[in-house]
Design an enzyme around this catalytic site. Structure first.
Site, mmCIF file in Angstrom:
data_model
loop_
_atom_site.group_PDB
_atom_site.id
_atom_site.type_symbol
_atom_site.label_atom_id
_atom_site.label_comp_id
_atom_site.label_asym_id
_atom_site.label_seq_id
_atom_site.Cartn_x
_atom_site.Cartn_y
_atom_site.Cartn_z
ATOM 1 N N GLU A 279 0.816 -1.211 0.000
ATOM 2 C CA GLU A 279 0.000 0.000 0.000
ATOM 3 C C GLU A 279 0.854 1.266 0.000
ATOM 4 O O GLU A 279 0.439 2.310 -0.483
ATOM 5 C CB GLU A 279 -0.925 -0.010 1.230
ATOM 6 C CG GLU A 279 -2.344 0.359 0.890
ATOM 7 C CD GLU A 279 -3.321 0.149 2.040
ATOM 8 O OE1 GLU A 279 -4.449 -0.251 1.753
ATOM 9 O OE2 GLU A 279 -2.971 0.380 3.215
ATOM 10 N N HIS A 300 7.657 -27.051 -1.328
ATOM 11 C CA HIS A 300 7.068 -28.132 -2.113
ATOM 12 C C HIS A 300 5.989 -27.599 -3.049
ATOM 13 O O HIS A 300 5.138 -28.342 -3.508
ATOM 14 C CB HIS A 300 6.527 -29.211 -1.168
ATOM 15 C CG HIS A 300 7.617 -29.754 -0.277
ATOM 16 N ND1 HIS A 300 8.277 -30.927 -0.535
ATOM 17 C CD2 HIS A 300 8.210 -29.209 0.820
ATOM 18 C CE1 HIS A 300 9.210 -31.112 0.385
ATOM 19 N NE2 HIS A 300 9.192 -30.077 1.220
ATOM 20 N N LYS A 403 -13.036 2.254 -2.543
ATOM 21 C CA LYS A 403 -14.021 2.628 -1.508
ATOM 22 C C LYS A 403 -15.102 3.545 -2.116
ATOM 23 O O LYS A 403 -16.281 3.408 -1.837
ATOM 24 C CB LYS A 403 -13.325 3.333 -0.333
ATOM 25 C CG LYS A 403 -12.505 2.399 0.574
ATOM 26 C CD LYS A 403 -11.949 3.140 1.795
ATOM 27 C CE LYS A 403 -11.166 2.234 2.732
ATOM 28 N NZ LYS A 403 -10.568 2.912 3.885
HETATM 29 O O1 PA5 Z 1 -3.145 1.521 5.862
HETATM 30 C C1 PA5 Z 1 -4.211 2.078 5.625
HETATM 31 O O2 PA5 Z 1 -4.348 3.302 5.696
HETATM 32 C C2 PA5 Z 1 -5.435 1.265 5.248
HETATM 33 O O3 PA5 Z 1 -5.088 -0.082 5.083
HETATM 34 C C3 PA5 Z 1 -6.490 1.382 6.338
HETATM 35 O O4 PA5 Z 1 -5.963 0.944 7.563
HETATM 36 C C4 PA5 Z 1 -7.736 0.574 5.989
HETATM 37 O O5 PA5 Z 1 -8.246 1.006 4.748
HETATM 38 C C5 PA5 Z 1 -8.809 0.735 7.069
HETATM 39 O O6 PA5 Z 1 -9.167 2.073 7.194
HETATM 40 P P1 PA5 Z 1 -9.907 2.639 8.466
HETATM 41 O O7 PA5 Z 1 -9.028 2.494 9.629
HETATM 42 O O8 PA5 Z 1 -10.188 4.073 8.133
HETATM 43 O O9 PA5 Z 1 -11.173 1.841 8.620
#
Ligand code: PA5
Length: 412
Positions: A279, A300, A403
């Site tokens: 990410e 394996h 989203k």
């Molecule tokens: O690292 C990040 O920013 C994302 O993976 C969020 O943690 C994830 O989308 C969850 O978001 P939120 O904490 O707003 O529910």
């Protein structure tokens, strides 16, 4: 032995060659503070986390332990994986720590079957719930929260509110509004820290403490990593070396980094790594694809590809020097762990002798301090590596895009 040791000699790069990049790495690290990025509060948070926040986390965890034998932790992505990684690392695979509730993670998938099975299991148990969401609007989290909030209401009537603990932004978001209105106990996920860098905030520490982790040792480890990365010269600064080596791997034509691990307790740590790197780095058509392989199981299966397949992969091996315990076999003559270590060594040598460069990290043990150290280490190395790549480590425009599409389809 130090908490984390790093050996990159199987990539065939020499320290002399790597030392050319010393100031590049140091500049990239300084840019994290100086280049005006948003969401850099995590950088020194292990040092600045208020004492009262730590006390609140520990006291709240004790309260939760007293109230329940089963805890549901709801969240996804960065609001889930850090705590899951830690609990998987310290706990017995089949039993919770003594005096601690069994922890069930929910909201990270949308399977009705999975969530129904948790509720069936918890029917006659004493249950509490922690919901973690920085934005307070993530659909998967919201859906699971609605499900379990109703489950608690049916079980406890209006007292259900005393069993809900919310970790979210101080002011904004639907979860904050609801928590304040209903009177749930809340803790703050600081506004300048993003999800995947939030492990050392209540988002990670509260569920960890409930699972029996000594959170002070987690913070101690993170502080030690901060100190090392901030002060050690490049020749001994494994985070800076690793950040540079990842970019050199790309120049060599590698596009996939496989985190190979030997201890099943590291399964979710590597899931957390995949989220952190994927990410943070995968944007603007750039980045290494992070993947993971559990060894020996995957020797394996993926092992054949790693040994002789398309040479787009390099491996980052994670092994553990001192296992949580060892067992003797062959009538007491052989150590299970020693045999495992021989296989580990052989695999690194075999893979790197053909087309897969291998870097080796050795964790001193699977303690809370090592977890804190290693997590902070990879967070900082990831951010430095992203700066070297020329991408912002702290946004996730692609995730936001899906989203928004979900909201559109739901007509919201
Ligand atoms: O690292 C990040 O920013 C994302 O993976 C969020 O943690 C994830 O989308 C969850 O978001 P939120 O904490 O707003 O529910």
């Amino acid at each position: 032995m130090s908490i984390l040791t790093f050996d990159y000699t199987q990539t065939l790069y020499t320290p002399e060659y790597l030392s050319r990049f010393a100031s590049t790495a140091a500049d990239a690290d300084s840019a994290l503070k100086d280049a005006g990025y948003e969401y850099t509060g995590w950088l020194d948070y292990p040092l600045t986390i208020p004492q009262e926040t730590l006390l609140d986390i520990m006291n709240t965890a004790e309260e939760i332990k007293r109230k329940c034998d089963s805890l549901v932790v709801i969240g996804i992505g960065g609001s889930y994986l850090g705590a899951k990684a830690g609990i998987s690392m310290f706990s017995d695979a089949f039993n919770p720590k003594e005096g601690c509730p069994e922890v069930y993670f929910a909201g990270w998938n949308m399977s009705a079957v999975y969530h129904a099975q948790i509720m069936k299991k918890l029917k006659n148990r004493e249950v509490c719930l922690i919901v973690v969401s920085k934005s307070g609007t993530t659909l998967e989290t919201t859906a699971a929260f609605k499900l379990f909030r109703y489950f608690l209401f049916e079980k406890y009537g209006n007292d259900y509110v005393k069993r809900i603990y919310a970790v979210t932004d101080e002011k904004s978001g639907e979860l904050r509004r609801e928590a304040d209105k209903a009177g749930y106990k809340t803790m703050v996920l600081p506004g300048d820290i993003g999800g995947r860098y939030s492990l050392f905030t209540p988002a990670g520490l509260l569920p960890l403490a409930c699972g029996g982790a000594d959170v002070l040792s987690v913070i101690k480890g993170a502080r030690r990593a901060y100190e090392d990365i901030s002060t050690l010269p490049f020749e001994r600064n494994a985070a800076h070396q690793y950040a540079v080596l990842r970019r050199l791997m790309e120049i060599k034509g590698k596009s996939v980094e496989v985190y190979g691990y030997w201890d099943f307790q590291l399964e979710y740590f590597t899931e957390w790594l995949k989220q952190l790197f994927g990410e943070s780095e995968g944007k603007q058509g750039k980045g290494l694809l992070p993947a993971s392989a559990m060894f020996p199981r995957d020797l394996h299966s993926l092992g054949q590809f790693l040994q002789q397949g398309n040479p787009i992969v390099f491996e980052t091996m994670l092994s553990v020097e001192n296992p949580t315990l060892d067992i003797a076999y062959e009538g007491g003559k052989s150590s299970y762990d020693k045999t495992a270590k021989i296989i580990e060594k052989a695999v690194s040598a075999a893979h790197s002798s053909e087309n897969t460069p291998v870097m080796n990290f050795v964790l001193r043990d699977l303690s809370e301090e090592t977890f804190g150290y290693t997590s902070y280490f990879f967070m900082r190395a990831c951010a430095v590596s992203c700066v070297l790549l020329g991408v912002n480590p702290f946004d996730q425009p692609g995730v936001e895009a899906y989203k928004a599409k979900v909201k559109e389809l739901l007509g919201k």
